[in-house]
Design a protein around this motif. Structure first.
Motif, PDB file in Angstrom:
ATOM      1  N   UNK A   8       0.930  -1.290   0.073  1.00  0.00           N
ATOM      2  CA  UNK A   8      -0.066   0.111   0.122  1.00  0.00           C
ATOM      3  C   UNK A   8       0.763   1.019   0.074  1.00  0.00           C
ATOM      4  N   UNK A   9       0.286   2.352   0.337  1.00  0.00           N
ATOM      5  CA  UNK A   9       0.963   3.701   0.286  1.00  0.00           C
ATOM      6  C   UNK A   9       0.248   4.634   1.172  1.00  0.00           C
ATOM      7  N   UNK A  10       0.780   5.684   1.680  1.00  0.00           N
ATOM      8  CA  UNK A  10       0.302   6.924   2.416  1.00  0.00           C
ATOM      9  C   UNK A  10       1.188   7.865   2.142  1.00  0.00           C
ATOM     10  N   UNK A  11       0.626   9.022   2.180  1.00  0.00           N
ATOM     11  CA  UNK A  11       1.282  10.424   2.477  1.00  0.00           C
ATOM     12  C   UNK A  11       1.242  10.874   3.908  1.00  0.00           C
ATOM     13  N   UNK A  12       2.478  11.541   3.995  1.00  0.00           N
ATOM     14  CA  UNK A  12       2.572  12.024   5.422  1.00  0.00           C
ATOM     15  C   UNK A  12       3.445  13.379   5.558  1.00  0.00           C
ATOM     16  N   UNK A  13       2.992  14.145   6.335  1.00  0.00           N
ATOM     17  CA  UNK A  13       3.360  15.536   6.465  1.00  0.00           C
ATOM     18  C   UNK A  13       2.932  16.489   5.661  1.00  0.00           C
ATOM     19  N   UNK A  14       3.488  17.871   5.449  1.00  0.00           N
ATOM     20  CA  UNK A  14       2.763  18.716   4.816  1.00  0.00           C
ATOM     21  C   UNK A  14       1.935  19.891   5.411  1.00  0.00           C
ATOM     22  N   UNK A  15       1.702  20.814   4.684  1.00  0.00           N
ATOM     23  CA  UNK A  15       0.875  21.916   5.516  1.00  0.00           C
ATOM     24  C   UNK A  15      -0.067  22.523   4.266  1.00  0.00           C
ATOM     25  N   UNK A  16      -1.116  23.262   4.865  1.00  0.00           N
ATOM     26  CA  UNK A  16      -2.333  23.715   4.139  1.00  0.00           C
ATOM     27  C   UNK A  16      -1.675  25.412   3.892  1.00  0.00           C
ATOM     28  N   UNK A  46       3.703  19.812   0.248  1.00  0.00           N
ATOM     29  CA  UNK A  46       4.930  19.597   1.011  1.00  0.00           C
ATOM     30  C   UNK A  46       4.580  18.191   1.670  1.00  0.00           C
ATOM     31  N   UNK A  47       3.854  17.244   1.107  1.00  0.00           N
ATOM     32  CA  UNK A  47       3.620  15.928   1.817  1.00  0.00           C
ATOM     33  C   UNK A  47       4.633  14.950   1.215  1.00  0.00           C
ATOM     34  N   UNK A 164      15.656  21.239   4.325  1.00  0.00           N
ATOM     35  CA  UNK A 164      14.803  21.297   5.466  1.00  0.00           C
ATOM     36  C   UNK A 164      13.588  20.703   5.652  1.00  0.00           C
ATOM     37  N   UNK A 165      12.886  20.946   4.633  1.00  0.00           N
ATOM     38  CA  UNK A 165      11.394  20.333   4.598  1.00  0.00           C
ATOM     39  C   UNK A 165      11.358  18.843   4.379  1.00  0.00           C
ATOM     40  N   UNK A 166      12.544  18.459   3.296  1.00  0.00           N
ATOM     41  CA  UNK A 166      12.699  17.057   3.296  1.00  0.00           C
ATOM     42  C   UNK A 166      13.127  16.305   4.594  1.00  0.00           C
ATOM     43  N   UNK A 167      14.025  16.949   5.241  1.00  0.00           N
ATOM     44  CA  UNK A 167      14.589  16.335   6.534  1.00  0.00           C
ATOM     45  C   UNK A 167      13.355  15.937   7.511  1.00  0.00           C
ATOM     46  N   UNK A 168      12.600  17.074   7.525  1.00  0.00           N
ATOM     47  CA  UNK A 168      11.507  16.916   8.481  1.00  0.00           C
ATOM     48  C   UNK A 168      10.489  15.766   7.919  1.00  0.00           C
ATOM     49  N   UNK A 169      10.321  15.978   6.795  1.00  0.00           N
ATOM     50  CA  UNK A 169       9.324  14.883   6.056  1.00  0.00           C
ATOM     51  C   UNK A 169       9.853  13.418   6.588  1.00  0.00           C
ATOM     52  N   UNK A 170      11.098  13.162   6.369  1.00  0.00           N
ATOM     53  CA  UNK A 170      11.660  11.786   6.705  1.00  0.00           C
ATOM     54  C   UNK A 170      11.555  11.277   8.204  1.00  0.00           C
ATOM     55  N   UNK A 171      11.668  12.397   8.839  1.00  0.00           N
ATOM     56  CA  UNK A 171      11.367  12.399  10.364  1.00  0.00           C
ATOM     57  C   UNK A 171       9.932  11.852  10.736  1.00  0.00           C
ATOM     58  N   UNK A 172       9.020  12.829  10.013  1.00  0.00           N
ATOM     59  CA  UNK A 172       7.645  12.456  10.199  1.00  0.00           C
ATOM     60  C   UNK A 172       7.384  10.879   9.501  1.00  0.00           C
ATOM     61  N   UNK A 173       7.835  10.307   8.298  1.00  0.00           N
ATOM     62  CA  UNK A 173       8.003   9.006   7.932  1.00  0.00           C
ATOM     63  C   UNK A 173       8.353   7.947   9.049  1.00  0.00           C
TER      64      UNK A 173
END
Length: 307
Positions: A8-16, A46-47, A164-173
């Motif tokens: 499967x798959x999912x999206x994580x992180x991002x902002x409105x 940014x997810x 920096x956004x990508x670093x935080x996204x991996x942390x959220x993953x």
């Protein structure tokens, strides 16, 4: 035989974000539809996108998260450009549960086409730049040069300001997945080292970290890494390139800092094992299965067997 219990798959992180005050304009979407497009409104950006392959009987206690390099996507772990099995296939055949990340503004992840939200222009990598950076211009290299169009086709734009956004996204993953091991390539190698070694919310969840010819590795680690294992892998022709000598020196300094923080990090040079000719794209080189075995042989004992 590969037996999976779930994919499967999912999206994580991002902002409105909200856009206002822009002028609508006409767009042609197909041969039968032309309409007014209004860019004003609310958007989610940014997810990161994550695809997963979970084994019915996993070989190891924790799954492995694959993090692509700069200007690339999770597709780099699939079939090689000349059609051989990629590391994703090899990992699944080995019984490893795998999560494959497409980080922000790559592949199937969320990127931002809204004017003024990201401050810089996207960069694209030419074949000529790739050949130089990936060390394809040395005699005896193992990248299948006839398959260069296949690598070029999977190269995508990148925005320098999003690291920096990508670093935080991996942390959220990592937080979403839970206990895991990380394997990152190039820019992704720097990101996995950052997630495993600096981010307190991810540090305890990461059991081991592998970085293939990383850049952007942290120069210091403030937390207690408490015996956490890490490996940085380098291929051939490093000493012939001032650029790669500098990156290897940064990696050595990061390894020393990791160990000073209580971890157990080491560097592995493939030529020291008698494995010659590997480029930056070692997971695509003609001996990619040999390199894969070296990495898995190191990683396996460090992530406890599920059996």
């Amino acid at each position: 035989m590969i037996t999976l219990r779930k994919t499967g798959s999912f999206f994580v992180g991002g902002r409105r974000v909200s856009v206002a005050g822009q002028t609508p304009y006409q767009v042609t979407l197909s041969s039968t539809e032309t309409r007014e497009y209004d860019p004003n409104g609310t958007y989610w950006i940014e997810a990161a996108y994550v695809q997963y392959f979970l084994q019915a009987a996993p070989r190891y206690e924790v799954p492995l998260v694959l993090m692509h390099g700069g200007g690339l996507t999770g597709a780099m772990w699939e079939d090689t450009p000349d059609g051989r099995p990629g590391w994703l296939q090899l990992l699944l055949e080995a019984g490893v549960s795998v999560y494959v990340v497409d980080n922000i503004e790559r592949g199937r992840a969320g990127f931002c086409a809204l004017d003024g939200v990201w401050p810089d222009r996207p960069l694209s990598r030419s074949d000529e730049e790739a050949a130089q950076i990936y060390r394809f211009d040395y005699a005896g290299h193992r990248f299948p040069s006839e398959a260069m169009p296949g690598l070029s086709a999977q190269t995508v734009p990148r925005w320098p300001s999003t690291r920096g956004l990508q670093q935080q996204a991996l942390i959220e993953v990592v937080k979403r997945i839970g206990p895991c091991a990380l394997l990152g390539f190039s820019q992704g190698g720097g990101l996995v080292c950052g997630a495993a070694g600096i981010a307190s919310e991810a540090r305890d969840l990461v059991r081991a970290c592998v970085a293939l010819e990383p850049h952007g590795v942290p120069a210091s680690f403030e937390g207690d890494l408490a015996g956490k294992p890490a490996l940085m892998v380098f291929g051939d022709f490093i000493e012939q390139s001032a650029h790669w000598r500098a990156l290897a020196d940064h990696a050595d300094a990061s390894i020393a800092a990791w160990n000073a923080a209580g971890g157990q990090a080491e560097r592995l040079d493939l030529p020291a094992l008698g494995i010659r000719g590997n480029t930056h794209m070692m997971m695509m080189d003609t001996n990619s299965e040999q390199v894969f075995k070296v990495v898995l042989d190191w990683l396996g004992p460090r992530i406890a067997s599920a059996g």
